[in-house]
Write an enzyme that holds these catalytic residues in place. Structure first.
Site, short mmCIF file in Angstrom:
data_model
loop_
_atom_site.label_atom_id
_atom_site.label_comp_id
_atom_site.label_asym_id
_atom_site.label_seq_id
_atom_site.Cartn_x
_atom_site.Cartn_y
_atom_site.Cartn_z
N LYS A 1 0.82 -1.37 0.01
CA LYS A 1 -0.08 -0.04 0.04
C LYS A 1 0.67 1.23 0.04
O LYS A 1 1.32 1.51 1.01
CB LYS A 1 -0.81 0.14 1.23
CG LYS A 1 -2.06 1.33 1.10
CD LYS A 1 -2.39 1.58 2.54
CE LYS A 1 -1.64 2.54 3.15
NZ LYS A 1 -1.33 3.80 2.51
N GLU B 1 10.73 1.38 9.68
CA GLU B 1 11.77 2.46 9.42
C GLU B 1 11.03 3.67 9.70
O GLU B 1 10.23 4.14 8.78
CB GLU B 1 12.31 2.15 7.87
CG GLU B 1 12.78 0.78 7.53
CD GLU B 1 14.12 0.35 8.09
OE1 GLU B 1 14.73 1.82 8.54
OE2 GLU B 1 14.68 -0.46 8.27
N CYS C 1 14.40 10.74 5.36
CA CYS C 1 14.41 10.41 7.05
C CYS C 1 15.89 10.71 7.54
O CYS C 1 15.77 11.06 8.68
CB CYS C 1 14.11 8.91 7.17
SG CYS C 1 15.07 7.83 6.06
N GLU D 1 11.25 16.63 14.30
CA GLU D 1 11.72 16.29 12.83
C GLU D 1 10.95 17.18 11.82
O GLU D 1 9.78 17.11 11.75
CB GLU D 1 11.50 14.98 12.52
CG GLU D 1 11.87 14.49 11.04
CD GLU D 1 11.34 12.94 10.54
OE1 GLU D 1 10.33 12.60 10.95
OE2 GLU D 1 12.17 12.49 9.87
P1 NAD Z 1 3.08 8.58 7.75
O1 NAD Z 1 3.74 7.97 8.86
O2 NAD Z 1 2.23 9.67 7.84
O3 NAD Z 1 2.50 7.43 6.64
C1 NAD Z 1 3.57 6.36 6.10
C2 NAD Z 1 2.35 5.29 5.62
O4 NAD Z 1 1.63 4.77 6.48
C3 NAD Z 1 1.25 5.80 4.38
O5 NAD Z 1 1.20 5.05 3.52
C4 NAD Z 1 -0.18 6.03 5.31
O6 NAD Z 1 -1.42 5.75 4.56
C5 NAD Z 1 0.26 4.71 6.33
N1 NAD Z 1 -0.41 4.75 7.56
C6 NAD Z 1 -1.10 6.17 8.01
N2 NAD Z 1 -1.78 5.55 9.44
C7 NAD Z 1 -1.59 4.21 9.30
C8 NAD Z 1 -2.22 3.38 10.33
N3 NAD Z 1 -2.70 3.79 11.63
N4 NAD Z 1 -1.69 2.10 10.23
C9 NAD Z 1 -0.88 1.75 9.15
N5 NAD Z 1 -0.66 2.54 8.01
C10 NAD Z 1 -0.84 3.63 8.16
O7 NAD Z 1 4.45 9.15 7.02
P2 NAD Z 1 4.86 9.97 5.76
O8 NAD Z 1 4.27 11.41 6.20
O9 NAD Z 1 4.02 9.28 4.46
O10 NAD Z 1 6.35 9.95 5.54
C11 NAD Z 1 7.25 10.81 6.18
C12 NAD Z 1 7.76 10.12 7.38
O11 NAD Z 1 8.41 9.04 7.11
C13 NAD Z 1 9.06 10.81 8.13
O12 NAD Z 1 8.83 10.80 9.62
C14 NAD Z 1 10.17 10.18 7.76
O13 NAD Z 1 11.10 10.36 8.44
C15 NAD Z 1 9.67 8.73 7.58
N6 NAD Z 1 10.58 7.97 6.80
C16 NAD Z 1 11.51 7.04 7.45
C17 NAD Z 1 12.29 6.30 6.69
C18 NAD Z 1 13.21 5.62 7.05
O14 NAD Z 1 13.82 4.45 6.39
N7 NAD Z 1 13.44 5.25 8.45
C19 NAD Z 1 12.22 6.67 5.13
C20 NAD Z 1 11.56 7.66 4.61
C21 NAD Z 1 10.85 8.12 5.53
#
Ligand code: NAD
Length: 483
Positions: A180, A253, A287, A384
């Site tokens: 997803k 992650e 990230c 962040e």
């Molecule tokens: P997010 O957590 O808002 O969403 C990520 C995904 O999770 C989306 O597909 C979203 O629809 C889904 N999601 C949302 N609520 C959910 C739930 N309750 N259960 C399951 N899935 C759910 O993150 P974002 O805003 O899309 O991305 C930015 C964040 O991602 C930043 O904090 C960034 O640091 C992090 N990030 C981490 C890495 C890493 O490898 N550590 C890499 C890239 C981004």
């Protein structure tokens, strides 16, 4: 002004669909996709329903035993074909990525190429059972078995390079997958699934577009054995809570607030471009980007000036325009967070040396912002930012800066910059982070485990360690005689 010819799905008459059980599945409801460079809706995708999710999980479960029986070589061959498709369709996929994510075309092409090369490199890792001896001298075979069905949930900053390795880890180890993507950036993932579907047995790879609710249902689903998730810390905690009911395995992650520590034996003008790149890559939406920059008092002012000078000459614009170095923020919500952080930094006594929002235009553009004179206890330092703004903090004492760098619940990455490599390594070892770089920042390799310490994640991806996170170890005791 040269613009790159973009694959425009609407112009091309392309209707994006979910891929479930090897087939195209449309949805009753559709989600709009916005181009962040214009702020306008340009495309739509189906919004998967809970019934679509059940259908995808059932297909993945049916396909899994057959896929697990295939040999490593057969799976490698199938995955190499995916890498080849990425390369063959790189222009089209990169165009979609520019349109949905906003990044410059060169960066988008780089992301597609990186996903293809990561995939190929991962397949070079041999998956083998091991043999150990127990305390009585008996042989015990450690047999690594797939978990079953993996749910892969991805964010919007790097949709391809964060999705392809998850799929590769899962499929190579004999699992099947339901993916997803973020509702903000579903296009490249759906298009890739469409291209890949004919190459794989039905049900092995399913992709459904949907919002947060479908993500939650995936994490709760009793037919899914593991969630491989990349996203924010807050959502990661929700995923873990949802997964608890079925004791699902999770790899999380999550976000970071990476500190870079720069000692006074470096030349600020020489090092500033590397620090700038480490902080502002993908408009800071990475990230493991540098999110707090600690600079020794003796070179503090020249470093701030060198960074601000680079920021002032950065070309921020539509990723489809040739020469653009930095695209917009990917979505309105993130744009608003970054604007708030700029205002808050000013109110907290920060000296804003460059950048900020634009007065005109509809896209989510922010020119790179360098903020001096902030300290811990302010939002920009403690949170962040995930955007193009960087706080530059002063330090004089090594012990003090190590303590300040570690005084956070995040623990994704960190870096140390010094001409004295011995000192740099000694400091690096004391930083509480999953990856630490010396004299560079941001860089991962498929052969090296990657993941977060503390609240930046659970588990590792990449390397044999990452692959084993998609398997269960079975201790197979050597046969004993019946009597
Ligand atoms: P997010 O957590 O808002 O969403 C990520 C995904 O999770 C989306 O597909 C979203 O629809 C889904 N999601 C949302 N609520 C959910 C739930 N309750 N259960 C399951 N899935 C759910 O993150 P974002 O805003 O899309 O991305 C930015 C964040 O991602 C930043 O904090 C960034 O640091 C992090 N990030 C981490 C890495 C890493 O490898 N550590 C890499 C890239 C981004």
């Amino acid at each position: 002004m040269t613009t790159h010819a973009l694959f425009d799905p609407e112009v091309a008459g392309h209707r994006f669909v979910n891929i479930i059980d090897g087939r195209a599945v449309d949805g009753e409801r559709r989600l709009s996709v916005i181009n962040p460079a214009t702020g306008a809706v340009f495309c739509s995708v189906p919004e998967a329903s809970p019934a679509d999710l059940d259908h995808a999980v059932a297909a993945a479960r049916r396909a899994q035993p057959g896929w697990a029986r295939s040999s490593h070589d057969e799976r490698r061959e199938a995955l190499r074909a995916i890498a080849a498709l990425l390369t063959q369709h790189r222009g089209e996929l990169a165009s979609l990525l520019v349109l949905e994510q906003g990044k410059p075309m060169a960066a988008a092409l780089g992301e597609i190429d990186r996903a293809a090369s990561q995939l190929a490199l991962l397949l070079a890792i041999e998956l083998r059972d091991e043999e150990i001896t127990d305390s009585s001298g008996r042989r015990v075979r450690l047999h690594y078995r797939p978990l079953g069905v993996v749910g892969a949930i991805t964010p919007w900053n790097m949709p391809v390079v964060l999705m392809v390795p998850k799929v590769a880890h899962a499929l190579y180890t004999g699992n099947t997958v339901v993916v997803k993507p973020s509702p903000y950036t579903p296009l490249t993932t759906l298009r890739l699934a469409e291209l890949v579907a004919p190459l794989l047995p039905p049900g092995v790879l399913n992709v459904i577009a949907g919002g947060n609710e479908i993500g939650r249902l995936m994490a709760e689903h009793s037919g899914i054995q593991k969630i491989a998730f990349t996203g924010s810390v807050a959502t990661g905690k929700r995923v873990m809570a949802s997964a608890a009911a079925t004791l699902k395995r999770v790899t999380l992650e999550l976000g970071g607030n990476d500190a870079a520590i720069v000692f006074d034996d470096v030349d600020p003008v020489r090092v500033a471009p590397k620090l700038f790149a480490g902080a502002f890559v993908n408009a800071g939406q990475v990230c493991m980007a540098i999110k707090r920059l600690y600079v020794h008092e003796r070179i503090y002012e020249p470093m701030c000036e060198a960074l601000a000078a680079i920021a002032r000459t950065s070309k921020v614009g539509d990723g489809s325009i040739d020469g653009t170095q930095m695209g917009p923020l990917q979505n309105r919500a993130q744009y608003d967070i970054v604007r708030e952080l700029i205002d808050d930094s000013r109110q907290s006594g920060g000296r804003v040396l460059s950048g900020g929002t634009r007065d005109s235009g509809d896209g989510y553009f922010i020119e790179p912002v360098i903020v001096a004179d902030l300290a811990e206890g302010t939002r920009l330092v403690d949170e962040e930012q995930f955007g193009p703004l960087l706080p530059v903090l002063r330090f004089t004492d090594t012990e003090d800066v190590i303590a300040r760098a570690n005084a956070t619940d995040f623990g994704l990455g960190a870096s140390v910059w010094s001409a004295d490599l011995g000192r740099a390594e000694a400091v690096a070892q004391r930083l509480e982070a999953g990856s630490v770089w010396i004299n560079h920042h941001v860089g991962t390799d498929v052969l090296v485990p990657f993941g977060g310490a503390k609240q930046s994640g659970i588990g590792r991806q990449y390397s044999l360690e990452g692959l084993r996170g998609f398997m269960e170890v079975q201790a197979l005791y050597a046969p004993a005689a019946l009597d």
